[in-house]
Design an enzyme around this catalytic site. Structure first.
Site, PDB file in Angstrom:
ATOM      1  N   HIS A  42       0.390  -1.049   0.119  1.00 19.09           N
ATOM      2  CA  HIS A  42       0.061   0.066   0.242  1.00 19.09           C
ATOM      3  C   HIS A  42       1.005   1.489   0.208  1.00 19.09           C
ATOM      4  O   HIS A  42       1.800   1.173   0.587  1.00 19.09           O
ATOM      5  CB  HIS A  42      -0.925   0.283   1.449  1.00 19.09           C
ATOM      6  CG  HIS A  42      -2.608   0.598   1.032  1.00 19.09           C
ATOM      7  ND1 HIS A  42      -1.476   2.432   1.174  1.00 19.09           N
ATOM      8  CD2 HIS A  42      -3.283   0.868   0.753  1.00 19.09           C
ATOM      9  CE1 HIS A  42      -3.058   3.288   1.836  1.00 19.09           C
ATOM     10  NE2 HIS A  42      -4.083   2.188   0.487  1.00 19.09           N
ATOM     11  N   GLU A  56      -4.448   2.353  -7.953  1.00 13.60           N
ATOM     12  CA  GLU A  56      -4.353   3.023  -6.227  1.00 13.60           C
ATOM     13  C   GLU A  56      -3.327   4.603  -7.449  1.00 13.60           C
ATOM     14  O   GLU A  56      -1.899   4.892  -5.776  1.00 13.60           O
ATOM     15  CB  GLU A  56      -3.910   2.662  -5.243  1.00 13.60           C
ATOM     16  CG  GLU A  56      -5.039   1.419  -5.028  1.00 13.60           C
ATOM     17  CD  GLU A  56      -4.738   1.374  -3.273  1.00 13.60           C
ATOM     18  OE1 GLU A  56      -5.667   0.635  -2.831  1.00 13.60           O
ATOM     19  OE2 GLU A  56      -4.022   2.221  -2.851  1.00 13.60           O
TER      20      GLU A  56
END
Ligand code: PGA
Length: 224
Positions: free
Chosen positions: A99, A148
């Site tokens: 992430h 993302e």
């Protein structure tokens, strides 16, 4: 309808009591409205909540799989503070690796991330691997890629769904991974625009997963 993965990411939020309230709220909504079979819900929560939530979800027969937000790049042993894949494997089916917040605030490098993916894979944990753009390498043995863009995370400004679809297409071709989702300011209002794109198989909401009503609305929105 295609199979969709809705992956909530709680980040560093919620105590046990708050998680308990969330599950109660979600269970209430689920009692009134069923969720389509094609929807796969994954909830990635802090380590402190994994076991508690797994038990709660089992008890209430909720259609949610539990995931971790990180995993050690090492095995068991003298690695203070780290949680190994073998420790996680009985509790989680999934783990988020790479992430953007792990890369930015914890200095995780591509090499560390590759070790994390290997550890997860060795212990049968499926990996959701995050990348900010199409240039980042994707290690082998990844189950799902989450695209993302940095600027879309937590900002309220999501990517254009057509643009996200195009980037995801490139990432899928380069990596050979055929399931990819989109993350970055996904809401109940914009989720459908993303999942309707041909290359996008779901979403990874952060903020919108913290409130059970919002998360449930997002799930229903994706399948409407
Ligand atoms: P957000 O987070 O939905 O709050 O933007 C997305 C993410 O964790 O990637």
């Amino acid at each position: 309808m295609k199979k969709l993965f809705i992956t909530g990411n709680w980040k560093s939020n919620k105590t046990i009591e708050e998680a308990d309230q969330w599950v109660a709220g979600f269970a209430n909504l689920y009692k009134k409205k069923s969720i389509k079979q094609e929807i796969h819900i994954i909830l990635c929560v802090p380590f402190t909540l994994l076991y508690f939530l797994k038990q709660k979800i089992q008890k209430l027969s909720l259609p949610i799989s539990i995931g971790a937000q990180d995993i050690s790049q090492f095995g068991d042993g003298a690695y203070t503070g780290a949680v190994s894949a073998r420790q996680l494997r009985d509790i989680v089916d999934w783990v988020i690796v790479g992430h953007t917040e792990r890369r930015r605030y914890f200095g995780e490098t591509d090499e560390m991330l590759q070790h994390k993916v290997m550890q997860a894979h060795e212990h049968g944990i499926n990996v959701i691997y995050c990348v900010n753009d199409e240039t980042l390498p994707v290690p082998p043995k990844v189950s799902i890629i989450s695209y993302e863009p940095n600027w879309a995370i937590g900002t309220g400004h999501s990517d254009n769904p057509v643009h996200a679809n195009r980037i995801i297409n490139v990432i899928k071709k380069k990596s050979g991974v055929d399931v990819a989702i989109y993350g970055g300011s996904v809401t109940p209002h914009n989720v459908k625009l993303f999942v309707d794109q041909p290359e996008i198989s779901g979403v990874l909401p952060g903020g919108a997963s913290l409130d059970p009503q919002k998360f449930f609305d997002l799930i229903i929105g994706a399948s409407s």
